[in-house]
Design an enzyme around this catalytic site. Structure first.
Site, PDB file in Angstrom:
ATOM      1  N   LYS A   9       0.825  -1.212   0.000  1.00 53.68           N
ATOM      2  CA  LYS A   9       0.000   0.000   0.000  1.00 53.68           C
ATOM      3  C   LYS A   9       0.864   1.270   0.000  1.00 53.68           C
ATOM      4  O   LYS A   9       0.641   2.184  -0.792  1.00 53.68           O
ATOM      5  CB  LYS A   9      -0.936  -0.016   1.219  1.00 53.68           C
ATOM      6  CG  LYS A   9      -1.672   1.275   1.480  1.00 53.68           C
ATOM      7  CD  LYS A   9      -2.660   1.619   0.393  1.00 53.68           C
ATOM      8  CE  LYS A   9      -3.051   3.092   0.471  1.00 53.68           C
ATOM      9  NZ  LYS A   9      -3.933   3.509  -0.600  1.00 53.68           N
ATOM     10  N   CYS A  23      -3.080  10.841   1.545  1.00 52.98           N
ATOM     11  CA  CYS A  23      -2.450   9.560   1.209  1.00 52.98           C
ATOM     12  C   CYS A  23      -1.078   9.793   0.569  1.00 52.98           C
ATOM     13  O   CYS A  23      -0.057   9.487   1.167  1.00 52.98           O
ATOM     14  CB  CYS A  23      -3.337   8.761   0.268  1.00 52.98           C
ATOM     15  SG  CYS A  23      -4.796   8.101   1.078  1.00 52.98           S
TER      16      CYS A  23
HETATM   17  N1  NAD Z   1      -9.494   8.906   1.824  1.00 49.36           N
HETATM   18  C1  NAD Z   1      -8.923   8.083   0.966  1.00 49.36           C
HETATM   19  O1  NAD Z   1      -9.053   8.248  -0.223  1.00 49.36           O
HETATM   20  C2  NAD Z   1      -8.097   6.905   1.427  1.00 49.36           C
HETATM   21  C3  NAD Z   1      -7.641   5.993   0.462  1.00 49.36           C
HETATM   22  C4  NAD Z   1      -6.906   4.898   0.885  1.00 49.36           C
HETATM   23  C5  NAD Z   1      -6.627   4.729   2.229  1.00 49.36           C
HETATM   24  N2  NAD Z   1      -7.070   5.638   3.158  1.00 49.36           N
HETATM   25  C6  NAD Z   1      -6.733   5.422   4.556  1.00 49.36           C
HETATM   26  O2  NAD Z   1      -7.926   5.046   5.251  1.00 49.36           O
HETATM   27  C7  NAD Z   1      -7.871   5.535   6.591  1.00 49.36           C
HETATM   28  C8  NAD Z   1      -9.107   6.366   6.870  1.00 49.36           C
HETATM   29  O3  NAD Z   1      -9.091   7.482   5.999  1.00 49.36           O
HETATM   30  P1  NAD Z   1     -10.373   8.392   5.764  1.00 49.36           P
HETATM   31  O4  NAD Z   1     -10.050   9.255   4.612  1.00 49.36           O
HETATM   32  O5  NAD Z   1     -11.612   7.561   5.719  1.00 49.36           O
HETATM   33  O6  NAD Z   1     -10.365   9.253   7.142  1.00 49.36           O
HETATM   34  P2  NAD Z   1     -11.491  10.245   7.670  1.00 49.36           P
HETATM   35  O7  NAD Z   1     -10.814  11.237   8.520  1.00 49.36           O
HETATM   36  O8  NAD Z   1     -12.374  10.691   6.544  1.00 49.36           O
HETATM   37  O9  NAD Z   1     -12.421   9.322   8.590  1.00 49.36           O
HETATM   38  C9  NAD Z   1     -11.963   8.692   9.726  1.00 49.36           C
HETATM   39  C10 NAD Z   1     -13.087   8.685  10.756  1.00 49.36           C
HETATM   40  O10 NAD Z   1     -12.629   7.923  11.867  1.00 49.36           O
HETATM   41  C11 NAD Z   1     -13.256   8.464  13.021  1.00 49.36           C
HETATM   42  N3  NAD Z   1     -12.581   7.940  14.217  1.00 49.36           N
HETATM   43  C12 NAD Z   1     -11.447   8.370  14.822  1.00 49.36           C
HETATM   44  N4  NAD Z   1     -11.176   7.606  15.894  1.00 49.36           N
HETATM   45  C13 NAD Z   1     -12.148   6.666  15.971  1.00 49.36           C
HETATM   46  C14 NAD Z   1     -12.407   5.586  16.866  1.00 49.36           C
HETATM   47  N5  NAD Z   1     -11.614   5.277  17.895  1.00 49.36           N
HETATM   48  N6  NAD Z   1     -13.510   4.838  16.649  1.00 49.36           N
HETATM   49  C15 NAD Z   1     -14.327   5.090  15.594  1.00 49.36           C
HETATM   50  N7  NAD Z   1     -14.132   6.100  14.727  1.00 49.36           N
HETATM   51  C16 NAD Z   1     -13.041   6.879  14.914  1.00 49.36           C
HETATM   52  C17 NAD Z   1     -13.160   9.959  12.809  1.00 49.36           C
HETATM   53  O11 NAD Z   1     -14.107  10.657  13.603  1.00 49.36           O
HETATM   54  C18 NAD Z   1     -13.448  10.067  11.304  1.00 49.36           C
HETATM   55  O12 NAD Z   1     -14.828  10.338  11.042  1.00 49.36           O
HETATM   56  C19 NAD Z   1      -6.558   6.328   6.702  1.00 49.36           C
HETATM   57  O13 NAD Z   1      -5.557   5.504   7.222  1.00 49.36           O
HETATM   58  C20 NAD Z   1      -6.243   6.661   5.262  1.00 49.36           C
HETATM   59  O14 NAD Z   1      -4.859   6.845   5.068  1.00 49.36           O
HETATM   60  C21 NAD Z   1      -7.815   6.717   2.775  1.00 49.36           C
END
Ligand code: NAD
Length: 437
Positions: free
Chosen positions: A206, A260
């Site tokens: 990744k 990312c």
């Molecule tokens: N956004 C993308 O396009 C993308 C693509 C690939 C990978 N990722 C990875 O996926 C992961 C999440 O990214 P995202 O963009 O969805 O983040 P985001 O910030 O949009 O959402 C994460 C959510 O997690 C919640 N959260 C925090 N602590 C928590 C807990 N203990 N219990 C439950 N919920 C909790 C937050 O309130 C938030 O709403 C990251 O590691 C990111 O690097 C994201």
């Protein structure tokens, strides 16, 4: 063992679409997110993020009765963790506090036979060395009593729903049996191939993917900087170079953003600080681009001129401003003393962290001395140039994305500068050299 119920922690860009897909594929999904903003939106049936077709999907998932939202985890067959993994800005190391907290939140409700999947992007080794020991505090051993896997996301914001279903994906198991169990779960809606591997390899794959993108963008940006110095149009040079059957130079721009590609390469640097010179250099090249754009702006107008910055998000057609290079350009321009007006039809008014007022297009353009295109949203490419010509007083445009129809703007009296094109004033030393020659 069959997996009928899923408790999904983190209902953001990744968790909300994933949970909705599972619900529509027949699973019972308990979505967990402590954020009051997310709770408020979803309790009234509103998708808390802007992503094409997501509202329809979320509405269908809630109406199916198989997606409900709460603030704490509860018993389920499987747990999926999709919480943020930001970069600690002081150390450039992954901040794993959200992942650790989510793991601790699961511990009291873990039961023998459960599956735990980490979807968040993490430095290689995190599932084995950070997550497994926390889960083991439940008294249940990963790989023996419970299954544990890393299944990273590869989706592209703006196309998340299509790619969630169609992309090939990885099931990286703590053991081969864990990989199998995770692959079986995702088969509920994934149409792409599900490739089994171990958790650390999946983590490495990744971050390698995003690092590959970052290094290649840095190369394009470096080509752009060279082109400006030697008086070449990099866009034309790239177009010609890409006729080579084994060359595919990416597009230069004002930097790399999103949470990312601008973040994940640091996870590799963290894993091997002595062996990552190229990756670190690429990060530095990309991070220096906003400063370069402000330098190009300074060649057009001086502070405190009013300027319109078109675009705040980190890329086109999304509402996400995290790590956005456009936002960094705005911050630098404010620091230098420009009267900055921001305009972005995708960004909601009141979005935290904006360094200047977010205005409708007409207000942003009125009496501006210069216009800088930072994000190639369709709305900006299709802007009414007659209207712009009537409003903008300085008639200077800097296009940092090569997205504007240059001839049309020029026909309306604008002087159009292009990032990566040698139309910027050359440094004095270079001019002298040429004069001598
Ligand atoms: N956004 C993308 O396009 C993308 C693509 C690939 C990978 N990722 C990875 O996926 C992961 C999440 O990214 P995202 O963009 O969805 O983040 P985001 O910030 O949009 O959402 C994460 C959510 O997690 C919640 N959260 C925090 N602590 C928590 C807990 N203990 N219990 C439950 N919920 C909790 C937050 O309130 C938030 O709403 C990251 O590691 C990111 O690097 C994201």
């Amino acid at each position: 063992m069959s997996t009928n119920s899923i408790c999904l922690l983190g209902l953001g860009y990744i968790g909300l679409p994933t949970g909705s897909m599972f619900a529509l594929a027949g699973k019972t999904v308990i979505g967990v997110d402590p954020s009051p903003r997310v709770q408020a939106a979803l309790s009234s049936g509103v998708a808390s993020i802007d992503e094409p077709e997501l509202q329809t999907l979320v509405t269908a998932a809630i109406n199916s009765g198989r997606l409900r939202v709460q603030t704490r985890p509860e018993l389920a067959d499987a747990f999926i963790i999709a919480v943020p993994t930001p970069l600690d800005p002081t150390t450039n190391r992954a901040d794993l506090s959200f992942v650790k907290q989510a793991a601790w939140d699961i511990v009291p409700v873990l039961r023998r036979g459960n599956l735990v999947v980490l979807e968040s992007t993490v430095p290689p080794g995190t599932t084995r060395d950070v997550l497994a020991p926390i889960l083991a505090e439940s008294g249940l051993m990963p790989g023996r009593d419970i299954c544990l896997a890393h299944c990273p996301e590869r989706v592209l914001p703006g196309r998340i729903l299509v790619e969630l279903e169609q992309n090939d994906r990885l099931a990286g198991g703590f053991t081969p049996a864990c990989a199998e169990r995770a692959a079986d779960l995702y088969q509920a809606f994934v149409k792409g191939a599900i490739m089994r591997t171990d958790a650390t390899t999946a983590e490495m794959v990744k971050v390698m993917e995003n690092t590959f993108r970052d290094v290649n963008v840095a190369l394009a940006n470096e080509f752009a900087l060279i082109a400006e110095r030697i008086g070449v149009d990099v866009w034309e040079a790239i177009r010609l170079a890409n006729h080579h059957p084994r060359v595919n130079v990416l597009r230069p721009g004002p930097g790399v953003g999103g949470h990312c590609i601008a973040v994940d390469p640091w996870f590799l640097v963290e894993s091997a600080p002595e062996g990552t010179r190229l990756i670190r250099a690429a990060r530095e090249v990309n991070d220096a681009m906003p400063e370069h754009v402000v330098g190009r702006l300074a060649a057009l107008v001086s502070p405190p001129a009013p300027i319109a910055l078109l675009g705040v998000t980190y890329k086109a057609e999304v509402d996400d401003v995290r790590e956005s290079p456009a936002l960094r350009v705005a911050e630098l321009a404010v620091e230098r003393g420009y009267a900055v007006r921001l305009c972005d039809p995708h960004v909601k008014p009141g979005t935290p962290g904006l360094p200047a007022p977010l205005l409708p297009l007409e207000q942003a353009l009125r009496d501006a001395e210069a216009v800088v295109l930072l994000v190639d949203h369709r709305a900006f490419q299709e802007v009414d140039v007659d209207l712009a010509a009537a409003l903008v007083s300085g008639k200077r445009v800097l296009d940092a994305r090569n997205a504007l129809d240059r001839a049309r703007w020029q026909a309306h009296g604008f002087e159009v500068s292009l990032l990566g094109s040698g139309d910027s004033p050359r440094p004095a030393g270079r001019r002298t050299e040429r004069a001598r020659a």
